[in-house]
Scaffold this motif. Structure first.
Motif, short mmCIF file in Angstrom:
data_model
loop_
_atom_site.label_atom_id
_atom_site.label_comp_id
_atom_site.label_asym_id
_atom_site.label_seq_id
_atom_site.Cartn_x
_atom_site.Cartn_y
_atom_site.Cartn_z
N PHE A 270 -13.26 -1.61 -21.46
CA PHE A 270 -13.52 -1.93 -20.06
C PHE A 270 -12.89 -3.25 -19.67
O PHE A 270 -13.09 -4.26 -20.35
CB PHE A 270 -15.03 -2.02 -19.79
N ARG B 29 -12.87 -5.50 -15.96
CA ARG B 29 -13.64 -5.41 -14.72
C ARG B 29 -13.58 -6.72 -13.97
O ARG B 29 -13.55 -7.80 -14.56
CB ARG B 29 -15.10 -5.04 -15.00
N THR C 207 -18.46 -6.51 -10.03
CA THR C 207 -18.21 -5.09 -9.74
C THR C 207 -19.25 -4.16 -10.36
O THR C 207 -19.33 -2.99 -10.02
CB THR C 207 -16.83 -4.66 -10.27
N GLY D 235 -19.15 -3.70 -13.64
CA GLY D 235 -18.45 -3.14 -14.79
C GLY D 235 -19.21 -3.30 -16.09
O GLY D 235 -19.23 -2.38 -16.93
N LYS D 236 -19.84 -4.44 -16.27
CA LYS D 236 -20.61 -4.66 -17.49
C LYS D 236 -21.79 -3.72 -17.57
O LYS D 236 -22.09 -3.15 -18.63
CB LYS D 236 -21.08 -6.12 -17.54
N TYR E 34 -10.75 0.47 -15.88
CA TYR E 34 -10.80 -0.75 -15.07
C TYR E 34 -11.73 -0.50 -13.89
O TYR E 34 -11.59 0.50 -13.17
CB TYR E 34 -9.41 -1.13 -14.56
N ILE E 35 -12.69 -1.40 -13.70
CA ILE E 35 -13.65 -1.30 -12.60
C ILE E 35 -13.31 -2.36 -11.57
O ILE E 35 -13.24 -3.55 -11.88
CB ILE E 35 -15.10 -1.49 -13.09
N GLU E 36 -13.12 -1.92 -10.33
CA GLU E 36 -12.82 -2.84 -9.24
C GLU E 36 -13.79 -2.57 -8.08
O GLU E 36 -14.50 -1.56 -8.06
CB GLU E 36 -11.38 -2.65 -8.75
N CYS F 38 -18.88 -7.33 -4.34
CA CYS F 38 -19.05 -8.18 -5.53
C CYS F 38 -19.89 -9.41 -5.21
O CYS F 38 -20.71 -9.84 -6.03
CB CYS F 38 -17.68 -8.60 -6.07
N THR G 110 -9.07 3.95 -13.07
CA THR G 110 -9.43 2.78 -12.28
C THR G 110 -10.43 3.25 -11.23
O THR G 110 -10.10 4.12 -10.41
CB THR G 110 -8.21 2.14 -11.60
N SER H 298 -16.20 0.74 -7.77
CA SER H 298 -17.64 0.94 -7.98
C SER H 298 -18.43 0.97 -6.68
O SER H 298 -19.55 1.49 -6.66
CB SER H 298 -18.20 -0.15 -8.91
N CYS I 258 -19.89 6.14 -11.54
CA CYS I 258 -18.80 5.68 -12.40
C CYS I 258 -19.08 6.10 -13.84
O CYS I 258 -18.17 6.56 -14.55
CB CYS I 258 -18.65 4.16 -12.32
#
Length: 221
Positions: A8, A10, A14, A16-17, A128-130, A136, A184, A187, A195
């Motif tokens: 991952f 990120r 986002t 992502g974690k 990849y998390i955007e 954010c 990609t 989120s 996701c």
């Protein structure tokens, strides 16, 4: 089934974690987050004899995972105010850790250019998390309890650090380049929980998991 790894990258805020952690829980595998790899990498500052001792431990059967778990909590975790400074020895050691993990178990690895380190392995899926800045910022305010100004500054500094880090250690590649990744995901548009589901479906398509391996692990925030 054979081992597989999901990496991952990120943007800060986002989710992502959280997505990476939830995915690992639902698949029943370990998630090695940025902090854990940072803790392990700090051993790169030890003297040559201790470094050799660490290498010997890594070669012992079953010694690697227990070695990671036994690391003390770091006092010098990367500050979000810190500018990127290269440390090739540290990166070399982190790359060794990432490769050892990929050899020994199915897992999720967050950050540390893991997609690049493992790019030649066929059993790796890179994500990849955007998300838009407003999304954010809102998540950062909620999760960190800070003002919008602090949230914006934290996102900007952290993402700058990650971009500089990635560019340096991948020899000029760009952290946000979609070509680097299998998926990609936005989120905000997809939704944090969706996701996780999307990544799981991709893993099924790739043949890395079967649908009955997924164990719902609760709601994501």
């Amino acid at each position: 089934m054979d081992n597989f790894v999901v990496t991952f990258a990120r943007g800060f805020g986002t989710g992502g974690k959280a997505i990476a952690s939830q995915l690992a829980k639902e698949l029943g595998i370990h998630c090695y987050e940025n902090r854990i790899l940072t803790l392990a990498s700090q051993l790169s500052g030890l003297d040559e004899n201790v470094f050799q001792e660490v290498n010997e431990k890594l070669r012992e059967e079953g010694g690697f995972t227990s070695f990671l778990r036994g690391l003390p909590r770091a006092k010098g975790y990367i500050s979000r105010n810190e500018k990127f400074k290269s440390d090739d020895r540290l990166f070399e050691y982190q790359s060794q850790i990432i490769n050892e993990l990929a050899d020994k178990e199915s897992c999720v690895i967050v950050g540390k250019c893991a997609d690049y380190v493992l790019k030649n392995r066929p059993n790796v899926v890179s994500i990849y998390i955007e998300a838009p800045r407003a999304f954010c910022v809102e998540r950062t305010i909620t999760n960190m309890g800070v003002t919008p100004e602090v949230a914006n500054a934290t996102i900007e500094r952290t993402d700058k650090f990650r971009a500089d880090y990635y560019k340096y250690y991948t020899h000029g590649n760009y952290w946000t380049n979609p070509v680097n990744y299998d998926l990609t995901l936005n989120s905000e548009r997809v939704g944090v929980e969706n996701c996780v589901k999307t990544i799981e479906q991709y893993l099924i398509i790739k043949g890395f998991i079967k649908a009955d391996m997924i164990k719902p692990a609760g709601e994501l925030i």
